[in-house]
Each structure stands twice: as structure tokens, then as C-alpha cells.
Design a protein around this motif. Structure first.
Motif, PDB file in Angstrom:
ATOM      1  N   ASN A  50       0.903  -1.205   0.133  1.00 29.16           N
ATOM      2  CA  ASN A  50       0.041  -0.144   0.144  1.00 29.16           C
ATOM      3  C   ASN A  50       0.688   1.236  -0.145  1.00 29.16           C
ATOM      4  OD1 ASN A  50      -1.891   1.849   2.311  1.00 29.16           O
ATOM      5  ND2 ASN A  50      -2.432   1.739   0.177  1.00 29.16           N
ATOM      6  N   ASN A  51       0.711   2.082  -1.011  1.00 27.79           N
ATOM      7  CA  ASN A  51       1.562   3.237  -1.053  1.00 27.79           C
ATOM      8  C   ASN A  51       3.087   2.981  -1.138  1.00 27.79           C
ATOM      9  OD1 ASN A  51      -0.592   5.193  -1.432  1.00 27.79           O
ATOM     10  ND2 ASN A  51      -0.948   5.348   0.938  1.00 27.79           N
ATOM     11  N   ASN A  52       3.388   1.754  -1.761  1.00 25.60           N
ATOM     12  CA  ASN A  52       4.630   1.206  -2.008  1.00 25.60           C
ATOM     13  C   ASN A  52       5.360   0.731  -0.549  1.00 25.60           C
ATOM     14  OD1 ASN A  52       4.335   2.942  -4.090  1.00 25.60           O
ATOM     15  ND2 ASN A  52       5.962   4.503  -3.195  1.00 25.60           N
ATOM     16  N   VAL A  53       4.633   0.506   0.298  1.00 24.11           N
ATOM     17  CA  VAL A  53       5.175  -0.140   1.700  1.00 24.11           C
ATOM     18  C   VAL A  53       4.478  -1.608   1.715  1.00 24.11           C
ATOM     19  CG1 VAL A  53       5.134   0.050   4.051  1.00 24.11           C
ATOM     20  CG2 VAL A  53       5.200   2.072   2.837  1.00 24.11           C
ATOM     21  N   PRO A  54       5.116  -2.406   1.955  1.00 21.45           N
ATOM     22  CA  PRO A  54       4.746  -4.167   2.146  1.00 21.45           C
ATOM     23  C   PRO A  54       4.051  -4.079   3.456  1.00 21.45           C
ATOM     24  CG  PRO A  54       7.239  -3.729   2.734  1.00 21.45           C
ATOM     25  CD  PRO A  54       6.669  -2.529   2.162  1.00 21.45           C
ATOM     26  N   ILE A  55       2.763  -4.553   3.129  1.00 22.98           N
ATOM     27  CA  ILE A  55       1.815  -4.695   4.339  1.00 22.98           C
ATOM     28  C   ILE A  55       1.711  -6.002   4.849  1.00 22.98           C
ATOM     29  CG2 ILE A  55      -0.563  -4.453   4.989  1.00 22.98           C
ATOM     30  CD1 ILE A  55       0.892  -1.719   4.209  1.00 22.98           C
ATOM     31  N   ASP A  56       1.656  -7.050   3.906  1.00 20.53           N
ATOM     32  CA  ASP A  56       1.450  -8.438   4.323  1.00 20.53           C
ATOM     33  C   ASP A  56       2.224  -9.486   3.591  1.00 20.53           C
ATOM     34  OD1 ASP A  56      -1.259 -10.574   5.140  1.00 20.53           O
ATOM     35  OD2 ASP A  56       0.882 -10.690   5.396  1.00 20.53           O
ATOM     36  N   ASP A  57       3.395  -9.864   4.034  1.00 24.36           N
ATOM     37  CA  ASP A  57       4.192 -10.632   3.233  1.00 24.36           C
ATOM     38  C   ASP A  57       4.132 -12.308   3.665  1.00 24.36           C
ATOM     39  OD1 ASP A  57       7.490 -10.126   4.503  1.00 24.36           O
ATOM     40  OD2 ASP A  57       5.822 -10.801   5.309  1.00 24.36           O
ATOM     41  N   SER A  58       2.953 -12.465   4.303  1.00 22.12           N
ATOM     42  CA  SER A  58       2.881 -14.094   5.038  1.00 22.12           C
ATOM     43  C   SER A  58       2.628 -15.212   3.962  1.00 22.12           C
ATOM     44  CB  SER A  58       1.720 -13.761   6.051  1.00 22.12           C
ATOM     45  OG  SER A  58       0.357 -13.532   5.482  1.00 22.12           O
ATOM     46  N   GLY A  59       2.350 -14.540   2.693  1.00 19.69           N
ATOM     47  CA  GLY A  59       2.092 -15.661   1.716  1.00 19.69           C
ATOM     48  C   GLY A  59       3.436 -16.018   0.880  1.00 19.69           C
ATOM     49  N   MET A  60       4.361 -15.220   1.188  1.00 25.39           N
ATOM     50  CA  MET A  60       5.740 -15.492   0.522  1.00 25.39           C
ATOM     51  C   MET A  60       6.053 -17.007   1.072  1.00 25.39           C
ATOM     52  SD  MET A  60       6.607 -13.011  -1.439  1.00 25.39           S
ATOM     53  CE  MET A  60       8.069 -12.042  -1.450  1.00 25.39           C
TER      54      MET A  60
ATOM     55  N   ALA B  92     -13.497 -10.945   0.499  1.00 27.42           N
ATOM     56  CA  ALA B  92     -12.969 -10.103   1.273  1.00 27.42           C
ATOM     57  C   ALA B  92     -13.510 -10.224   2.610  1.00 27.42           C
ATOM     58  CB  ALA B  92     -13.006  -8.524   0.765  1.00 27.42           C
ATOM     59  N   ARG B  93     -12.692 -10.385   3.552  1.00 25.92           N
ATOM     60  CA  ARG B  93     -13.197 -10.573   4.992  1.00 25.92           C
ATOM     61  C   ARG B  93     -13.718  -9.130   5.529  1.00 25.92           C
ATOM     62  NH1 ARG B  93     -11.488 -15.311   7.360  1.00 25.92           N
ATOM     63  NH2 ARG B  93     -12.731 -14.927   9.125  1.00 25.92           N
ATOM     64  N   SER B  94     -13.077  -8.029   4.998  1.00 24.70           N
ATOM     65  CA  SER B  94     -13.254  -6.764   5.342  1.00 24.70           C
ATOM     66  C   SER B  94     -12.828  -5.910   4.327  1.00 24.70           C
ATOM     67  CB  SER B  94     -12.977  -6.379   6.924  1.00 24.70           C
ATOM     68  OG  SER B  94     -11.387  -6.197   6.771  1.00 24.70           O
ATOM     69  N   GLY B  95     -13.128  -4.616   4.451  1.00 27.72           N
ATOM     70  CA  GLY B  95     -12.921  -3.754   3.662  1.00 27.72           C
ATOM     71  C   GLY B  95     -11.335  -3.500   3.118  1.00 27.72           C
ATOM     72  N   ASN B  96     -10.527  -3.557   4.238  1.00 27.17           N
ATOM     73  CA  ASN B  96      -9.037  -3.334   3.921  1.00 27.17           C
ATOM     74  C   ASN B  96      -8.108  -4.719   4.051  1.00 27.17           C
ATOM     75  OD1 ASN B  96      -9.401  -3.923   6.612  1.00 27.17           O
ATOM     76  ND2 ASN B  96      -8.314  -2.153   7.267  1.00 27.17           N
ATOM     77  N   THR B  97      -8.953  -5.740   3.866  1.00 29.65           N
ATOM     78  CA  THR B  97      -8.046  -7.172   3.448  1.00 29.65           C
ATOM     79  C   THR B  97      -8.101  -7.390   2.245  1.00 29.65           C
ATOM     80  OG1 THR B  97     -10.095  -8.179   4.278  1.00 29.65           O
ATOM     81  CG2 THR B  97      -8.682  -7.741   6.116  1.00 29.65           C
ATOM     82  N   PRO B  98      -6.838  -8.085   1.776  1.00 29.97           N
ATOM     83  CA  PRO B  98      -6.867  -8.721   0.635  1.00 29.97           C
ATOM     84  C   PRO B  98      -7.976  -9.679   0.084  1.00 29.97           C
ATOM     85  CG  PRO B  98      -4.904  -9.208   1.716  1.00 29.97           C
ATOM     86  CD  PRO B  98      -5.925  -8.542   2.576  1.00 29.97           C
ATOM     87  N   LEU B  99      -8.305  -9.847  -1.083  1.00 30.48           N
ATOM     88  CA  LEU B  99      -9.072 -10.902  -1.672  1.00 30.48           C
ATOM     89  C   LEU B  99      -8.501 -12.286  -1.332  1.00 30.48           C
ATOM     90  CD1 LEU B  99     -10.496  -9.421  -4.867  1.00 30.48           C
ATOM     91  CD2 LEU B  99     -11.767  -9.622  -2.788  1.00 30.48           C
ATOM     92  N   VAL B 100      -9.179 -13.435  -0.951  1.00 31.94           N
ATOM     93  CA  VAL B 100      -8.625 -14.652  -1.164  1.00 31.94           C
ATOM     94  C   VAL B 100      -9.485 -15.383  -2.366  1.00 31.94           C
ATOM     95  CG1 VAL B 100      -7.940 -14.899   1.069  1.00 31.94           C
ATOM     96  CG2 VAL B 100     -10.376 -15.179   0.833  1.00 31.94           C
ATOM     97  N   PHE B 101      -8.881 -16.155  -3.036  1.00 32.32           N
ATOM     98  CA  PHE B 101      -9.447 -16.605  -4.296  1.00 32.32           C
ATOM     99  C   PHE B 101      -9.850 -18.144  -4.124  1.00 32.32           C
ATOM    100  CE2 PHE B 101      -9.622 -13.574  -7.958  1.00 32.32           C
ATOM    101  CZ  PHE B 101      -8.716 -12.679  -6.944  1.00 32.32           C
ATOM    102  N   GLY B 102     -10.996 -18.679  -4.467  1.00 33.39           N
ATOM    103  CA  GLY B 102     -11.247 -20.061  -4.642  1.00 33.39           C
ATOM    104  C   GLY B 102     -10.494 -20.300  -5.933  1.00 33.39           C
TER     105      GLY B 102
END
Lengths: 112, 111
Positions: A50-60, B92-102
Motif C-alpha cells: 500500500n503506497n509502496n510499503v509492504p503490508i503483508d508478506d505472510s504468503g511468501m 474479502a473478510r473486511s474492506g481493507n483486507t486482500p481478496l482470497v480466491f477459490g
């Protein structure tokens, strides 16, 4: 607007080599996402900014994966060293807050 | 464990037939989206649903969000070969969380 632009479209490399995937998001979008798609696991979120800042990399998946976004118009996903199990289609997507994702056409990575 | 389960995984039908594909979860979503993906391209948004029980129509496609906002369906009337593709639901679980896909339903419509 040209949409989200990814390069290269196809990458074939040997195990152990470094791979860099590139993404140019849509101008003005403040979120950027990297996804990986395979038949077995579908679309998996790797990291988002978000705005060039990594927010969540838990999926890496491992430390072999890294992503950067040095400015609002460019992001890279790097795999070093690459392994055959990294073979997949990697998608970049961008969006504005609360708005739908716009995907690029992906990079098909094959690691032999 | 897949957060969003889509069924069926594969569907092959004749032109003109009707079909329904499903997207189910044990989790509540603030919104749910449907995308279509064609070979060699990224997913493209078809619709977003945000209210439990909501029904949206897009020409021959009808989308429904479950009352409890845990599931959704996509119904296609009189399918055409141009409907062929991979249909993905994403939540999306909430407005500011990323999408999870099937994992998607791969539809093939045969002329």
C-alpha cells in the motif's frame, strides 16, 4: 490506460538461477498485489503493498522469495535461487482502496 | 484448507444449456467478487456483491450472494461458446483486507 503491465510474459530458467519478475501498476492505484497461480493451489496471495510499503508478506513461501516496490510505478518479485516447484503463473494486480483488482496478463515461469 | 470452495471444478456443456456454479465457505465475507479468466490472461472482474441475499444480473449471468454472506452462486442461461473460461470467486473478510480466491470452475461450452 494500458492496464497492469508485467514482464516477461514467459521465463524459462534452470534450477538455482535468479529470476526477477516485473510489474507496472495502473497509474494512480495505491495497492499492488503479487499472486501465484497453479492448478493444484489456485491463486495464492504472496505479498501486497500500500503506497509502496509492504503490508503483508505472510504468503511468501520462503526466504528465497523477495519483493520490492521502489516507487509507485514499479515492483519486482525475485526468486533466488529458483527451484522446479516455483514453476507457476505469477500475476501482479493493482487497485484503489475498496475497488476491484486489475490484473496483468501474468508471467509464466518454468524452472527446469 | 481452502477458504473458498468452488464446485464443480470442471464443467463441459452444450451450447444453449443452463448451468450453475457454486462458491462456498464457512466464513463470512463483507463482499464477494466473481472473475472470469481466459487462457493466457489475468482474471477480469464480472461483478461484486456486498449485501446478503443480493442478486445481480449481467446479461445471461445471474449472481447471488447468500443471506449469511458465506456463499454465492453464478447461473448462466443459454450458455454460449464465448462463456468458456475459468470462473473464480473471491472474498474479502473486511474492506481493507486482500481478496482470497477459490480454485475456480473451468467451464467449456461446446458449439
Amino acid at each position: 490506460d494500458a492496464g497492469v503491465i508485467q514482464s516477461p510474459r514467459h521465463e524459462v530458467t534452470e534450477m538455482g538461477q535468479e529470476v526477477t519478475l516485473r510489474c507496472k501498476p495502473i497509474s494512480g492505484h495505491d495497492y499492488l498485489f503479487w499472486y501465484r497461480q497453479t492448478m493444484m493451489r489456485g491463486l495464492e496471495l504472496l505479498i501486497y503493498f500500500n503506497n509502496n510499503v509492504p503490508i503483508d508478506d505472510s504468503g511468501m513461501p520462503e526466504d528465497r522469495f523477495s519483493a520490492k516496490m521502489p516507487n509507485a510505478s514499479f515492483s519486482t518479485l525475485k526468486i533466488q535461487p529458483s527451484e522446479p516447484r516455483d514453476s507457476a503463473v505469477y500475476f501482479c494486480a493493482s487497485s484503489l482502496y475498496g475497488s476491484p483488482l486489475h490484473f496483468g496478463n501474468g508471467t509464466r515461469l518454468t524452472v527446469t | 484448507t481452502q477458504l473458498l470452495e468452488q464446485s464443480p471444478q470442471f464443467l463441459s456443456i452444450q451450447e444453449g444449456e443452463n448451468l450453475t456454479v457454486y462458491c462456498n465457505s464457512s466464513s463470512v465475507f463483507s463482499s464477494l467478487q466473481w472473475y472470469r479468466q481466459e487462457p493466457g490472461e489475468g482474471p477480469v472482474l464480472l461483478v461484486t456483491v456486498v449485501t446478503g441475499g443480493e442478486v445481480k444480473k449481467l446479461k445471461r449471468l445471474t449472481f447471488q450472494f447468500g443471506d449469511a454472506r458465506k456463499d454465492s452462486s453464478l447461473h448462466i442461461t443459454a450458455a454460449q461458446p464465448g462463456d468458456t473460461g475459468l470462473y473464480l470467486c473471491a472474498g474479502a473478510r473486511s474492506g481493507n483486507t486482500p481478496l482470497v480466491f477459490g480454485k475456480g470452475t473451468r467451464l467449456s461450452v461446446i458449439a
